[in-house]
Scaffold this active site. Structure first.
Site, PDB file in Angstrom:
ATOM      1  N   TYR A 158      47.024  35.774  49.321  1.00 34.30           N
ATOM      2  CA  TYR A 158      46.681  35.743  50.747  1.00 34.30           C
ATOM      3  C   TYR A 158      47.394  34.623  51.489  1.00 34.30           C
ATOM      4  CZ  TYR A 158      43.292  39.334  49.989  1.00 34.30           C
ATOM      5  OH  TYR A 158      42.716  40.533  49.673  1.00 34.30           O
ATOM      6  N   LYS A 228      42.006  37.364  36.042  1.00 35.32           N
ATOM      7  CA  LYS A 228      42.898  38.214  35.252  1.00 35.32           C
ATOM      8  C   LYS A 228      43.850  37.284  34.485  1.00 35.32           C
ATOM      9  CE  LYS A 228      44.565  42.279  34.140  1.00 35.32           C
ATOM     10  NZ  LYS A 228      43.841  43.266  33.332  1.00 35.32           N
ATOM     11  N   ASP A 281      39.274  43.581  35.293  1.00 34.42           N
ATOM     12  CA  ASP A 281      39.171  45.038  35.131  1.00 34.42           C
ATOM     13  C   ASP A 281      37.898  45.415  34.371  1.00 34.42           C
ATOM     14  OD1 ASP A 281      40.321  43.818  32.929  1.00 34.42           O
ATOM     15  OD2 ASP A 281      41.910  45.292  32.634  1.00 34.42           O
ATOM     16  N   ASP A 305      38.243  40.231  47.084  1.00 36.62           N
ATOM     17  CA  ASP A 305      38.354  41.284  48.098  1.00 36.62           C
ATOM     18  C   ASP A 305      37.962  42.631  47.483  1.00 36.62           C
ATOM     19  OD1 ASP A 305      38.934  42.576  50.441  1.00 36.62           O
ATOM     20  OD2 ASP A 305      41.067  42.110  50.454  1.00 36.62           O
TER      21      ASP A 305
END
Ligand SMILES: NC(=O)C1=CN([C@@H]2O[C@H](COP(=O)(O)OP(=O)(O)OC[C@H]3O[C@@H](n4cnc5c(N)ncnc54)[C@H](OP(=O)(O)O)[C@@H]3O)[C@@H](O)[C@H]2O)C=CC1
Ligand SMILES: O=C(O)CCC(=O)C(=O)O
Ligand SMILES: [Mg+2]
Length: 414
Positions: A158, A228, A281, A305
């Protein structure tokens, strides 16, 4: 040259960080693009009613419109998306609320929402996800979903550091990576766009600290660091490692069975708070299958998000998903959803997300009685099956009402 368009309401006072909130605070608001025109006036009406009922006129919000997005370009000129006086007002008055603003995909302006968060250093994006009885949900037991997302709000992709495919800049960046950094793995260097993902120790530390403090203050069971880090070792992995370090160094957390999970006793209640982590995930399937195992969530910007909308769906959708952007000085409240352009001006959508964002604002001001009335009105309207289209289409026997009528239904039930 633009002159001031902001009208400061007479009779109100500024909220000053560190000082008691005045009974008559001035609160700046941005109406927002798209459905902003529908939900923002309803939010104001509902909040004014709750405050009037709770305090019988002793307390009152003096709303001050400030401008950003499409409305700002109409007022200030075609390129004035976020006028300086809007920034100045959001800082000067400390606490504000905003409707959603459009960000075009691909080209065009960068996100004004993100620009605001970065400019005011609103590093915590706090999005509570709770179930209101009677709301239609795709889950069998939606009440088991009760989480609060702490999304890092100033870093990650971002930051907007990226270069377009084919541009002179991207050619320079790719040449630098190949010639000076020994990078050999850009699969199609002639046509790649390149983006940069900064994640820092400072940025992670302050966000995770805020999440753990929230867990302490609100007697929550766990804080899960979602990342992640198996793939992005030095950014997402850094987030995870730094998060555990904050828990251990600042809160005295001790490893469980040799770690990396750890735990400490809540100094306020004596109950244990577990700090754990999950890869993003797998986390997205866990929250559907075993939601009760998750509580406070601390995560990076992009993960946050995605997780925000996914979790919102579990408890009825983004029509009822509130949020706050918070720094050590300022707070700007906003819904999780966007401008939903196809519904703009139809008086149709659910104003619940923005109203619940304002409810968070009332608690931030410590106006608990008014906040409780907002929740009471929301629970009672939904309990009576008086709802907007998004819930009505999934509910048996619902009375579908407009955006503004839902606000009135809430007020009638406070
Ligand atoms: N903070 C902000 O200001 C944000 C701005 N945006 C921006 O908003 C624009 C549109 O984004 P988009 O991807 O369409 O996502 P939106 O969140 O605007 O809308 C997606 C869908 O969510 C449902 N929805 C959204 N708001 C409501 C509501 N109040 N009541 C009921 N249902 C609702 C609708 O579903 P259905 O079609 O099923 O009825 C809608 O079509 C983009 O420019 C994006 O960048 C996006 C997110 C946050
Ligand atoms: O700024 C935008 O347009 C989108 C932001 C967003 O999706 C969010 O903050 O949840
Ligand atoms: Mg989003």
């Amino acid at each position: 040259m633009s002159t001031s368009k902001i009208k400061v309401p007479a009779g109100g006072q500024k909220i000053v960080p560190g000082q008691a909130v005045p009974d008559q605070p001035i609160i700046p608001f941005i109406e927002g693009d798209g459905i902003g025109v529908d939900i923002t006036p309803v939010m104001i009406k509902v909040i004014d009613a709750a405050v009037a009922k709770a305090y019988g006129g002793k307390k009152k919000i003096h709303w001050m419109e400030v401008y950003a997005g499409e409305k700002s370009t109409q007022l200030y000129g075609p390129d004035e998306w976020l006028p300086k006086e809007t920034f100045d007002a959001l800082k000067e008055y400390s606490v504000s609320i905003k409707g959603p603003m459009t960000t075009p995909v691909g080209g065009g302006i960068r996100s004004l929402n993100v620009a605001l968060r970065q400019e005011l250093d609103l590093y915590q994006c706090v999005r509570p996800v709770r179930y209101f009885k009677g709301v239609p949900s795709p889950l069998k037991n939606p009440e088991l979903t009760d989480m609060v997302i702490y999304r890092e709000n100033t870093e990650d992709i971002y930051a907007g550091i990226e270069w377009a495919s084919g541009s002179e800049q991207v050619k320079k960046v790719i040449a630098f990576l190949q010639n000076e950094m020994g990078v050999k793995k850009i699969r199609f260097p002639e046509t790649s766009g390149i983006g940069i993902k900064p994640v820092s120790v400072e940025g992670t530390t302050r966000l995770v600290r805020a999440a753990i403090r929230y867990a302490i203050d609100n007697d929550r069971k766990s804080v899960t660091l979602v990342h992640k880090g198996n793939i992005m070792k030095f950014t997402e992995g850094l987030f995870r490692d730094t998060g555990y370090k904050v828990a251990q160094d600042e809160f005295g957390a001790q490893p469980i069975d040799g770690g990396p999970w750890c735990k400490f006793k809540n100094p306020k209640t004596g109950r244990e708070i577990v700090i754990k982590d999950a890869i993003a995930d797998a986390f997205l399937q866990q929250i559907l299958l075993r939601p009760a195992e998750y509580d406070v969530i601390a995560t990076t910007n992009l993960n946050g998000d995605y997780i925000s909308d996914a979790l919102a769906a579990q408890v009825g959708g983004i029509g009822i998903a509130p949020g706050a952007n918070i720094s050590d000085q300022y707070a700007c409240f906003e819904a999780t959803h966007g401008t939903a352009p196809k519904y703009a001006g139809l008086d149709k959508v659910n104003p619940g997300s923005l109203i619940l964002s304002a409810e968070m604002m009332l608690r931030h001001l410590d106006w608990k009685e008014a906040a409780d009335l907002v929740i009471k009105g929301m629970e009672a309207a939904i309990g009576d099956k008086v709802v907007t289209y998004d819930f009505a289409r999934l509910m048996e026997g619902a009375q579908e009402v407009s955006c503004s009528a839902f606000g009135d239904a809430m007020i009638a039930r406070m």
